[in-house]
Scaffold this active site. Structure first.
Site, PDB file in Angstrom:
ATOM      1  N   SER A   1     -16.357  -6.398  -3.192  1.00 58.74           N
ATOM      2  CA  SER A   1     -17.679  -7.038  -3.273  1.00 58.74           C
ATOM      3  C   SER A   1     -17.652  -8.198  -4.282  1.00 58.74           C
ATOM      4  CB  SER A   1     -18.771  -6.020  -3.602  1.00 58.74           C
ATOM      5  OG  SER A   1     -18.393  -5.089  -4.585  1.00 58.74           O
TER       6      SER A   1
ATOM      7  N   GLY B   1     -14.545  -4.705  -8.212  1.00 59.63           N
ATOM      8  CA  GLY B   1     -13.401  -5.222  -8.969  1.00 59.63           C
ATOM      9  C   GLY B   1     -12.332  -5.728  -8.019  1.00 59.63           C
TER      10      GLY B   1
ATOM     11  N   SER C   1      -7.521  -2.902  -8.954  1.00 54.89           N
ATOM     12  CA  SER C   1      -8.144  -2.628 -10.262  1.00 54.89           C
ATOM     13  C   SER C   1      -8.417  -1.132 -10.466  1.00 54.89           C
ATOM     14  CB  SER C   1      -9.440  -3.437 -10.416  1.00 54.89           C
ATOM     15  OG  SER C   1     -10.352  -3.106  -9.388  1.00 54.89           O
ATOM     16  N   GLY C   2      -8.252  -0.352  -9.412  1.00 55.51           N
ATOM     17  CA  GLY C   2      -8.430   1.101  -9.552  1.00 55.51           C
ATOM     18  C   GLY C   2      -9.741   1.633  -8.991  1.00 55.51           C
ATOM     19  N   LYS C   3     -10.371   0.876  -8.113  1.00 55.16           N
ATOM     20  CA  LYS C   3     -11.671   1.295  -7.550  1.00 55.16           C
ATOM     21  C   LYS C   3     -11.553   2.609  -6.779  1.00 55.16           C
ATOM     22  CE  LYS C   3     -12.152  -2.468  -5.057  1.00 55.16           C
ATOM     23  NZ  LYS C   3     -10.870  -3.125  -5.385  1.00 55.16           N
TER      24      LYS C   3
HETATM   25  N1  LIG Z   1      -8.005 -11.541   1.904  1.00 50.29           N
HETATM   26  C1  LIG Z   1      -8.179 -10.364   1.291  1.00 50.29           C
HETATM   27  N2  LIG Z   1      -8.833 -10.310   0.108  1.00 50.29           N
HETATM   28  C2  LIG Z   1      -9.012  -9.132  -0.488  1.00 50.29           C
HETATM   29  N3  LIG Z   1      -8.607  -7.936   0.004  1.00 50.29           N
HETATM   30  C3  LIG Z   1      -7.955  -7.952   1.184  1.00 50.29           C
HETATM   31  C4  LIG Z   1      -7.717  -9.153   1.878  1.00 50.29           C
HETATM   32  N4  LIG Z   1      -7.059  -8.863   3.023  1.00 50.29           N
HETATM   33  C5  LIG Z   1      -6.888  -7.535   3.043  1.00 50.29           C
HETATM   34  N5  LIG Z   1      -7.428  -6.981   1.957  1.00 50.29           N
HETATM   35  C6  LIG Z   1      -7.471  -5.527   1.744  1.00 50.29           C
HETATM   36  O1  LIG Z   1      -8.828  -5.163   2.015  1.00 50.29           O
HETATM   37  C7  LIG Z   1      -9.393  -4.454   0.950  1.00 50.29           C
HETATM   38  C8  LIG Z   1     -10.717  -5.050   0.518  1.00 50.29           C
HETATM   39  O2  LIG Z   1     -11.711  -4.750   1.399  1.00 50.29           O
HETATM   40  P1  LIG Z   1     -13.219  -4.761   0.890  1.00 50.29           P
HETATM   41  O3  LIG Z   1     -14.025  -4.357   2.056  1.00 50.29           O
HETATM   42  O4  LIG Z   1     -13.323  -3.960  -0.339  1.00 50.29           O
HETATM   43  O5  LIG Z   1     -13.421  -6.299   0.556  1.00 50.29           O
HETATM   44  S1  LIG Z   1     -14.789  -7.106   0.367  1.00 50.29           S
HETATM   45  O6  LIG Z   1     -15.681  -6.320  -0.466  1.00 50.29           O
HETATM   46  O7  LIG Z   1     -15.357  -7.351   1.694  1.00 50.29           O
HETATM   47  O8  LIG Z   1     -14.388  -8.369  -0.282  1.00 50.29           O
HETATM   48  C9  LIG Z   1      -8.447  -4.514  -0.204  1.00 50.29           C
HETATM   49  O9  LIG Z   1      -8.375  -3.200  -0.667  1.00 50.29           O
HETATM   50  P2  LIG Z   1      -8.353  -2.817  -2.212  1.00 50.29           P
HETATM   51  O10 LIG Z   1      -6.961  -3.174  -2.652  1.00 50.29           O
HETATM   52  O11 LIG Z   1      -8.594  -1.335  -2.200  1.00 50.29           O
HETATM   53  O12 LIG Z   1      -9.421  -3.549  -2.942  1.00 50.29           O
HETATM   54  C10 LIG Z   1      -7.153  -5.063   0.358  1.00 50.29           C
HETATM   55  O13 LIG Z   1      -6.229  -4.012   0.505  1.00 50.29           O
HETATM   56  N1  LIG Z   2      -6.707   4.063 -14.585  1.00 48.62           N
HETATM   57  C1  LIG Z   2      -5.529   3.715 -14.072  1.00 48.62           C
HETATM   58  N2  LIG Z   2      -4.451   3.577 -14.855  1.00 48.62           N
HETATM   59  C2  LIG Z   2      -3.264   3.222 -14.321  1.00 48.62           C
HETATM   60  N3  LIG Z   2      -3.052   2.985 -13.019  1.00 48.62           N
HETATM   61  C3  LIG Z   2      -4.086   3.101 -12.187  1.00 48.62           C
HETATM   62  C4  LIG Z   2      -5.377   3.468 -12.664  1.00 48.62           C
HETATM   63  N4  LIG Z   2      -6.226   3.507 -11.616  1.00 48.62           N
HETATM   64  C5  LIG Z   2      -5.498   3.176 -10.548  1.00 48.62           C
HETATM   65  N5  LIG Z   2      -4.218   2.945 -10.871  1.00 48.62           N
HETATM   66  C6  LIG Z   2      -3.140   2.543  -9.960  1.00 48.62           C
HETATM   67  O1  LIG Z   2      -3.408   1.205  -9.585  1.00 48.62           O
HETATM   68  C7  LIG Z   2      -3.138   1.018  -8.218  1.00 48.62           C
HETATM   69  C8  LIG Z   2      -4.375   0.484  -7.500  1.00 48.62           C
HETATM   70  O2  LIG Z   2      -5.364   1.470  -7.530  1.00 48.62           O
HETATM   71  P1  LIG Z   2      -6.456   1.543  -6.400  1.00 48.62           P
HETATM   72  O3  LIG Z   2      -7.379   2.650  -6.752  1.00 48.62           O
HETATM   73  O4  LIG Z   2      -5.827   1.572  -5.058  1.00 48.62           O
HETATM   74  O5  LIG Z   2      -7.191   0.137  -6.621  1.00 48.62           O
HETATM   75  P2  LIG Z   2      -8.218  -0.619  -5.689  1.00 48.62           P
HETATM   76  O6  LIG Z   2      -8.945   0.394  -4.875  1.00 48.62           O
HETATM   77  O7  LIG Z   2      -9.118  -1.331  -6.646  1.00 48.62           O
HETATM   78  O8  LIG Z   2      -7.398  -1.553  -4.874  1.00 48.62           O
HETATM   79  C9  LIG Z   2      -2.645   2.359  -7.680  1.00 48.62           C
HETATM   80  O9  LIG Z   2      -1.245   2.339  -7.664  1.00 48.62           O
HETATM   81  C10 LIG Z   2      -3.160   3.350  -8.685  1.00 48.62           C
HETATM   82  O10 LIG Z   2      -2.330   4.470  -8.801  1.00 48.62           O
END
Ligand SMILES: Nc1ncnc2c1ncn2[C@@H]1O[C@H](COP(=O)(O)OS(=O)(=O)O)[C@@H](OP(=O)(O)O)[C@H]1O
Ligand SMILES: Nc1ncnc2c1ncn2[C@@H]1O[C@H](COP(=O)(O)OP(=O)(O)O)[C@@H](O)[C@H]1O
Length: 310
Positions: free
Chosen positions: A214, A140, A144-146
């Site tokens: 992903s 996601g 998105s809350g992964k």
């Molecule tokens: N350009 C760009 N696009 C998306 N995300 C970015 C980027 N640069 C840094 N970040 C940070 O890196 C986290 C995503 O890493 P991933 O390894 O999950 O990404 S991927 O699956 O290779 O696309 C992602 O973490 P999450 O917010 O937990 O998803 C971001 O914090």
């Molecule tokens: N089910 C949920 N309802 C409300 N807020 C959420 C939920 N899951 C995650 N969050 C909040 O959303 C934000 C992003 O969550 P995060 O787990 O770090 O997402 P991701 O790993 O996809 O980037 C955080 O501030 C988290 O507290």
């Protein structure tokens, strides 16, 4: 609202255990049968399931010598090797307990390699752990809350005595994947490596929780193809960009909108939603289920599919 792609998943709450956000404490539920020495199992020697632990003993002894090459343990005196699981009259090969001629293969750039088998197999590890190894692949948008779901899931399963391990994209990029950027081919390599590592965890009998953006369908499907049928459980965090952007816990969307981060997923880089994921966790503006409730849906699915038993 929660949508579950596979109709067999039952939505329900589970009052007998609590793994809410505030509950950081762990409880161990039960020991696997195989550790119950009074239950008729023996360590080494003959008898029921004597092959279960003996090969580990053989490995301990092998620390004193590293001279096995290719197919035969030629330099080991036979009385030093515990051959439970094999017939002690066999020619003991390193690669399983068979007399098969070993064939070398080429995989990618690795030439002349041989697959080494061991008589302690995945099924043995699963029995030890009282669960089935699998991969829960959470995909996601950023925000998105992964990671939150991965943690809630980990806590919920741990409270039930199940062994999990989280491979979080962000975390793996701190080590194994620190050489990778966010351009398409590096994302693909990031996903490939995490898929391979997840496969190893699954083979170890662990419930591996991979949480990474992903963004490309092809890369996710390639990871699915690494695993046995049913053992790759794709969980799609179906959360609108608007919600993710409003959360923006790391301030990255803001930077991306300001043009300070280029190629940010959902802003100026694509995300391809899954078409057939096992579980869809849908959230809408103003309508988000708690991480605890979302984790319970996934746990119900695992229960239903028999992954929480050997
Ligand atoms: N350009 C760009 N696009 C998306 N995300 C970015 C980027 N640069 C840094 N970040 C940070 O890196 C986290 C995503 O890493 P991933 O390894 O999950 O990404 S991927 O699956 O290779 O696309 C992602 O973490 P999450 O917010 O937990 O998803 C971001 O914090
Ligand atoms: N089910 C949920 N309802 C409300 N807020 C959420 C939920 N899951 C995650 N969050 C909040 O959303 C934000 C992003 O969550 P995060 O787990 O770090 O997402 P991701 O790993 O996809 O980037 C955080 O501030 C988290 O507290």
């Amino acid at each position: 609202m929660i949508g579950v792609a596979n109709k067999s998943v039952v939505l329900r709450t589970s009052p007998e255990f609590d793994f809410g956000e505030s509950s950081g404490k762990l409880r161990f539920v039960k020991l696997p049968k195989s550790y119950n020495c009074g239950g008729g199992y023996r360590f080494g020697g003959g008898g029921v399931r004597s092959s279960f632990l003996a090969p580990i003993k053989a490995m301990e002894d092998s620390k004193t010598s590293s001279s096995y090459v290719n197919d035969k343990v030629s330099s080991f005196p036979k009385n030093k090797i515990h051959l439970s699981g094999c017939n002690s009259d066999d020619n003991f090969t390193v690669n399983d307990c068979k007399n098969d001629t070993l064939k070398t293969t080429t995989v990618g750039n690795s030439m002349n390699i041989v697959w080494h088998k061991c008589s302690v197999e995945k099924s043995d590890r699963q029995e030890l752990l009282q669960q089935k190894g699998c991969v829960i692949w959470i995909t996601g948008l950023s925000g998105s809350g992964k990671s939150t779901l991965a943690c809630a899931l980990c806590r919920g399963l741990h409270a039930r005595g199940k062994l999990t391990y989280i491979l979080d994209g962000d975390n793996v990029r701190h080590g194994l994947n620190r050489d990778l950027s966010f351009k398409a081919e590096d994302r693909a390599e990031n996903i490939r490596r995490i898929g391979e590592v997840a496969k190893l965890f699954s083979d170890a009998g662990v419930i591996c929780i991979a949480s990474l953006i992903s963004p490309y369908r092809k890369d996710r499907d390639a990871c699915r193809a690494l695993l046995p049928e049913g053992a790759f459980i794709e969980v799609f965090m179906d959360v609108p960009l608007q919600v993710c952007e409003a959360r923006d816990p790391k301030g990255l969307y803001k930077l991306a909108r300001a043009g300070k981060i280029k190629g940010f997923t959902g802003i100026d880089d694509p995300y391809e939603p899954p078409l057939n994921s096992e579980i869809v966790l849908q959230q809408k503006v103003g309508l988000c289920d708690s991480p605890h409730d979302l984790a319970e849906i996934v746990i119900s699915y695992l229960e239903e599919k028999g992954y929480l038993e050997p």
